[in-house]
Scaffold this motif. Sequence first.
Motif, mmCIF file in Angstrom:
data_model
loop_
_atom_site.group_PDB
_atom_site.id
_atom_site.type_symbol
_atom_site.label_atom_id
_atom_site.label_comp_id
_atom_site.label_asym_id
_atom_site.label_seq_id
_atom_site.Cartn_x
_atom_site.Cartn_y
_atom_site.Cartn_z
ATOM 1 N N THR A 154 0.852 -1.184 0.000
ATOM 2 C CA THR A 154 0.000 0.000 0.000
ATOM 3 C C THR A 154 0.889 1.235 0.000
ATOM 4 O O THR A 154 2.049 1.189 0.415
ATOM 5 N N VAL A 155 0.324 2.337 -0.480
ATOM 6 C CA VAL A 155 0.997 3.626 -0.476
ATOM 7 C C VAL A 155 0.215 4.552 0.448
ATOM 8 O O VAL A 155 -1.004 4.665 0.331
ATOM 9 N N GLY A 156 0.911 5.208 1.381
ATOM 10 C CA GLY A 156 0.220 6.079 2.314
ATOM 11 C C GLY A 156 -0.515 5.294 3.380
ATOM 12 O O GLY A 156 -0.280 4.104 3.600
ATOM 13 N N ALA A 157 -1.435 5.986 4.036
ATOM 14 C CA ALA A 157 -2.142 5.402 5.174
ATOM 15 C C ALA A 157 -3.469 4.785 4.755
ATOM 16 O O ALA A 157 -4.137 5.250 3.829
ATOM 17 N N LEU A 158 -3.854 3.732 5.453
ATOM 18 C CA LEU A 158 -5.196 3.175 5.357
ATOM 19 C C LEU A 158 -6.064 3.809 6.438
ATOM 20 O O LEU A 158 -5.574 4.195 7.504
ATOM 21 N N LYS A 159 -7.330 3.907 6.181
ATOM 22 C CA LYS A 159 -8.256 4.435 7.184
ATOM 23 C C LYS A 159 -8.249 3.525 8.407
ATOM 24 O O LYS A 159 -8.515 2.320 8.309
ATOM 25 N N ASP A 160 -7.870 4.080 9.546
ATOM 26 C CA ASP A 160 -7.734 3.324 10.804
ATOM 27 C C ASP A 160 -6.696 2.206 10.687
ATOM 28 O O ASP A 160 -6.729 1.242 11.457
ATOM 29 N N ASP A 161 -5.781 2.329 9.686
ATOM 30 C CA ASP A 161 -4.733 1.326 9.444
ATOM 31 C C ASP A 161 -5.314 -0.051 9.132
ATOM 32 O O ASP A 161 -4.665 -1.082 9.368
ATOM 33 N N LYS A 162 -6.538 -0.090 8.569
ATOM 34 C CA LYS A 162 -7.199 -1.357 8.299
ATOM 35 C C LYS A 162 -7.787 -1.386 6.890
ATOM 36 O O LYS A 162 -8.064 -0.342 6.298
ATOM 37 N N TYR A 163 -7.949 -2.595 6.366
ATOM 38 C CA TYR A 163 -8.680 -2.780 5.116
ATOM 39 C C TYR A 163 -9.475 -4.079 5.204
ATOM 40 O O TYR A 163 -9.202 -4.943 6.060
ATOM 41 N N ILE A 164 -10.455 -4.205 4.322
ATOM 42 C CA ILE A 164 -11.333 -5.374 4.314
ATOM 43 C C ILE A 164 -11.193 -6.081 2.976
ATOM 44 O O ILE A 164 -11.247 -5.444 1.914
#
Length: 291
Positions: free
Chosen positions: A51-61
């Motif tokens: 990933t590039v940059g931040a994920l929302k709340d450091d999470k993905y689904i």
Amino acid sequence: MITIQNNRLKATLNELGAELISLINLENEDEIMWEGNPDFWGGQSPVLFPTVGALKDDKYIFEGQTYELPRHGFARRRVFEVKGFSENEVVFELNSDEESLKIYPFEFSLEIKYTLTENKLTVSYNVKNLSQKEMYFSLGAHPGFAIDTENGLNYNDYEIAFSDDEKLEIHPLVDNLISNETQTIKLSNKTLPLSYELFAKDALVMTNMKSRELILRNKKNHHKITFTFSNFPYFGIWAAKNADFVCLEPWQGIADLENHNQELTEKFGILKLEKNQDWKADWAVKIEQFL
């Protein structure tokens, strides 16, 4: 550490993260790369994957399961294997394993090649999907170039010239996420003056920049480097607060948008690879006159 060189340049790379940590002009021993002072920013040229940059709340689904990933992914914290080495070229490889599959459920191979040709360093990427399903990923480069503020020079003496842009449309960052709004920076003769204030609100993030060639140059002594890239649709420019460097960052993918639903397959800028498919991209820096 791995060192490659020719009669013009010497590059030093770290197997940790396959990171470029030094690029020296052999004619005058000038260092092109940022020194990595942790008081400002301890990195120098990290690889951003998957990933590039931040994920929302450091999470993905993905497929109904929630995963956590740190900002910019995990590749920069992993030790790469040296797959090929010669005097002026080195190839690093990172493969998925039991640990990576816990946080990123895809089997992959990431190959990074550094090549010196006269006064140019080329960095090439090859991502291959080894899974039995579609793979979703982003990849970005993050090289930091030194800005000389000695011998009567200062940060404001530098500028970035763009090959094909009259203005820059910037997506501001809000808590490391991409704002839904945009701002416009007008360029003078396709040129952006550098200043510490330019990065007061974090990086300049662009999703529609036309230029594929940028020149970082000093207005007083005309020293410059030329930065080119291909197959990276997005771009970031960044420096830490009051630090004497600037990062030129070609990206395939960006941080999550503020209103993203965290679904990996619906993430803006995410790339999908079919089974056994490859993705390739590269960037290069030419030391035409030396910083």
